[in-house]
Write a protein that holds these residues in place. Sequence first.
Motif, short mmCIF file in Angstrom:
data_model
loop_
_atom_site.label_atom_id
_atom_site.label_comp_id
_atom_site.label_asym_id
_atom_site.label_seq_id
_atom_site.Cartn_x
_atom_site.Cartn_y
_atom_site.Cartn_z
N GLU A 94 0.86 -1.19 0.00
CA GLU A 94 0.00 0.00 0.00
C GLU A 94 0.89 1.24 0.00
O GLU A 94 1.78 1.36 0.84
CB GLU A 94 -0.87 0.02 1.26
CG GLU A 94 -1.96 -1.02 1.27
CD GLU A 94 -3.14 -0.67 0.37
OE1 GLU A 94 -3.30 0.51 0.01
OE2 GLU A 94 -3.88 -1.59 0.05
N PRO A 95 0.68 2.17 -0.93
CA PRO A 95 1.49 3.39 -0.95
C PRO A 95 1.08 4.32 0.19
O PRO A 95 0.01 4.18 0.78
CB PRO A 95 1.15 4.02 -2.31
CG PRO A 95 -0.20 3.49 -2.64
CD PRO A 95 -0.29 2.12 -2.02
N GLU A 96 1.96 5.27 0.53
CA GLU A 96 1.67 6.21 1.60
C GLU A 96 0.58 7.20 1.20
O GLU A 96 -0.13 7.70 2.05
CB GLU A 96 2.94 6.95 2.00
CG GLU A 96 3.96 6.05 2.68
CD GLU A 96 5.19 6.81 3.12
OE1 GLU A 96 5.21 8.05 3.04
OE2 GLU A 96 6.15 6.14 3.56
N ASP A 97 0.46 7.47 -0.09
CA ASP A 97 -0.60 8.39 -0.55
C ASP A 97 -1.85 7.58 -0.90
O ASP A 97 -1.97 6.43 -0.52
CB ASP A 97 -0.12 9.23 -1.73
CG ASP A 97 0.31 8.37 -2.92
OD1 ASP A 97 0.04 7.16 -2.92
OD2 ASP A 97 0.92 8.92 -3.85
N ASP A 98 -2.76 8.15 -1.63
CA ASP A 98 -4.00 7.47 -1.96
C ASP A 98 -3.94 6.68 -3.27
O ASP A 98 -4.97 6.29 -3.81
CB ASP A 98 -5.15 8.50 -2.06
CG ASP A 98 -5.52 9.03 -0.69
OD1 ASP A 98 -5.32 8.30 0.29
OD2 ASP A 98 -6.01 10.16 -0.61
N PRO B 60 -2.97 3.52 -6.01
CA PRO B 60 -3.24 2.08 -5.98
C PRO B 60 -2.05 1.32 -5.40
O PRO B 60 -0.92 1.81 -5.42
CB PRO B 60 -3.46 1.74 -7.45
CG PRO B 60 -2.67 2.76 -8.19
CD PRO B 60 -2.75 4.02 -7.36
N PRO B 61 -2.27 0.11 -4.90
CA PRO B 61 -1.16 -0.71 -4.40
C PRO B 61 -0.16 -0.99 -5.52
O PRO B 61 -0.52 -1.05 -6.69
CB PRO B 61 -1.84 -2.02 -3.96
CG PRO B 61 -3.28 -1.67 -3.78
CD PRO B 61 -3.56 -0.56 -4.74
#
Length: 63
Positions: free
Chosen positions: A24-28, A30-31
């Motif tokens: 999961e990325p730190e921002d919004d 997609p993975p």
Amino acid sequence: MAELPGEDVLVLPPMPLATGRLLEPEDDGPPVRITKLEFVISTEDGGELRIPLVHRHGAWWAP
């Protein structure tokens, strides 16, 4: 630093150290797919050892 009595050499266990293929990325966003995972060891003398983990059966294992 002198070795303390009872200290052992590092051994990675014969079990998965992580599971999954996505991060999961730190921002919004997609993975993202994981392509490489390493166990990083730093030593008191400033050295660094990288042990690449192996992806098998849906988990990341020590080599």
